[in-house]
Design an enzyme around this catalytic site. Structure first.
Site, PDB file in Angstrom:
ATOM      1  N   SER A   1       0.856  -1.184   0.000  1.00 56.05           N
ATOM      2  CA  SER A   1       0.000   0.000   0.000  1.00 56.05           C
ATOM      3  C   SER A   1       0.898   1.242   0.000  1.00 56.05           C
ATOM      4  O   SER A   1       1.869   1.301   0.750  1.00 56.05           O
ATOM      5  CB  SER A   1      -0.886  -0.012   1.241  1.00 56.05           C
ATOM      6  OG  SER A   1      -1.668   1.150   1.288  1.00 56.05           O
TER       7      SER A   1
ATOM      8  N   SER B   1      -2.289  -7.493  -3.885  1.00 58.58           N
ATOM      9  CA  SER B   1      -2.146  -8.919  -4.257  1.00 58.58           C
ATOM     10  C   SER B   1      -0.911  -9.535  -3.599  1.00 58.58           C
ATOM     11  O   SER B   1       0.055  -9.880  -4.274  1.00 58.58           O
ATOM     12  CB  SER B   1      -2.163  -9.119  -5.775  1.00 58.58           C
ATOM     13  OG  SER B   1      -1.389  -8.185  -6.493  1.00 58.58           O
TER      14      SER B   1
HETATM   15  P1  ADP Z   1      -0.883   2.275  -4.041  1.00 55.49           P
HETATM   16  O1  ADP Z   1      -1.873   2.285  -5.166  1.00 55.49           O
HETATM   17  O2  ADP Z   1       0.299   1.385  -4.314  1.00 55.49           O
HETATM   18  O3  ADP Z   1      -1.493   2.036  -2.685  1.00 55.49           O
HETATM   19  P2  ADP Z   1      -0.873   5.113  -4.371  1.00 55.49           P
HETATM   20  O4  ADP Z   1      -0.566   5.344  -5.816  1.00 55.49           O
HETATM   21  O5  ADP Z   1      -2.294   5.197  -3.906  1.00 55.49           O
HETATM   22  O6  ADP Z   1      -0.218   3.709  -3.947  1.00 55.49           O
HETATM   23  O7  ADP Z   1      -0.043   6.098  -3.463  1.00 55.49           O
HETATM   24  C1  ADP Z   1       1.292   6.434  -3.732  1.00 55.49           C
HETATM   25  C2  ADP Z   1       1.582   7.796  -3.122  1.00 55.49           C
HETATM   26  O8  ADP Z   1       2.960   8.113  -3.309  1.00 55.49           O
HETATM   27  C3  ADP Z   1       0.782   8.894  -3.785  1.00 55.49           C
HETATM   28  O9  ADP Z   1       0.399   9.828  -2.800  1.00 55.49           O
HETATM   29  C4  ADP Z   1       1.794   9.534  -4.755  1.00 55.49           C
HETATM   30  O10 ADP Z   1       1.522  10.878  -5.018  1.00 55.49           O
HETATM   31  C5  ADP Z   1       3.097   9.363  -3.976  1.00 55.49           C
HETATM   32  N1  ADP Z   1       4.295   9.313  -4.811  1.00 55.49           N
HETATM   33  C6  ADP Z   1       5.421  10.058  -4.600  1.00 55.49           C
HETATM   34  N2  ADP Z   1       6.354   9.777  -5.526  1.00 55.49           N
HETATM   35  C7  ADP Z   1       5.843   8.844  -6.345  1.00 55.49           C
HETATM   36  C8  ADP Z   1       6.331   8.163  -7.490  1.00 55.49           C
HETATM   37  N3  ADP Z   1       7.554   8.378  -7.978  1.00 55.49           N
HETATM   38  N4  ADP Z   1       5.523   7.241  -8.101  1.00 55.49           N
HETATM   39  C9  ADP Z   1       4.289   7.001  -7.590  1.00 55.49           C
HETATM   40  N5  ADP Z   1       3.775   7.608  -6.517  1.00 55.49           N
HETATM   41  C10 ADP Z   1       4.528   8.537  -5.880  1.00 55.49           C
END
Ligand code: ADP
Length: 204
Positions: free
Chosen positions: A38, A110
């Site tokens: 997450s 997953s």
């Molecule tokens: P997941 O779906 O894996 O739970 P999310 O995409 O919801 O993760 O959350 C990732 C968080 O990290 C977001 O708040 C996003 O803006 C931040 N973030 C910072 N840097 C990155 C990056 N390089 N790639 C993806 N997300 C990033």
């Protein structure tokens, strides 16, 4: 493995096959299966890759963990059995989408290798591309975009992956992306490169 309950059912084929559908769309169907903790960035890079592909005139679609739990999988929780059933249904849905010619991104933690392997087994070779979004726990916890790690550490969320429930990293993913090192844009480029290298998108 889910039990087959209904009997007296036969598969009904259509007049139109996948190749015709892909011809209409001018693309090839594929599932890009994102797995990781997450907060590792699965949804963020899936949504950005979807937008990039649609801007290039390709039909892409994101199946996202929280969204699917609002509808199709609203009757499932986070016990090991429910997580397995969650992933089984997503595997089946992404297989149908892939057969319809769509480029599918699935964004689900997953955590169990066996569940992901069962999803992979539904697909023809090359149609299921597993991407480990391998951002380390410390970074995910620092980001904590939904405040879930804080709650999990306080004991308010039982069975939270990485804290009180296991995450089994893939042995042989098609791609590894560490969003602690790559920007969102660089991650999207890595995904698109992978699709091109595997013949799922024309090289630009
Ligand atoms: P997941 O779906 O894996 O739970 P999310 O995409 O919801 O993760 O959350 C990732 C968080 O990290 C977001 O708040 C996003 O803006 C931040 N973030 C910072 N840097 C990155 C990056 N390089 N790639 C993806 N997300 C990033």
């Amino acid at each position: 493995m889910a039990e087959q309950k209904a009997t007296n059912i036969t598969w009904h084929g259509g007049q139109i096959g996948r190749a015709e559908r892909e011809g209409v769309l001018g693309q090839q169907g594929v599932t890009i299966w994102l797995t990781g903790l997450s907060g590792s960035g699965k949804s963020t890079i899936a949504v950005a890759a979807e937008a990039e592909l649609v801007n290039r005139g390709k039909l892409a679609y994101v199946l996202d963990g929280d969204n699917v739990r609002h509808g199709l999988n609203k009757n499932l929780g986070f016990s090991p059995e429910d997580r397995t059933e969650n992933i089984r249904r997503i595997g089946e849905v992404s297989k149908l989408f892939t057969d319809s010619g769509i480029i599918v991104f699935t964004s689900f933690i997953s955590p169990y290798r066996s569940d992901r392997d069962e999803a992979r087994a539904l697909f023809d070779q090359g149609d299921f591309l597993e991407v480990h979004v391998a951002t380390d726990l410390e970074t995910c916890e620092e980001r904590d975009p939904k405040g879930l790690y804080k709650k999990a550490r306080a004991g308010d969320i039982p069975e939270f992956t990485g804290i009180s429930a296991p995450y089994e990293a893939p042995d042989k993913p098609e791609l590894v992306i560490d969003t602690a090192k790559l920007s969102v844009e660089e991650s999207v480029i890595a995904l698109i490169d992978m699709l091109q290298q595997r013949g799922k998108l024309p090289s630009s």
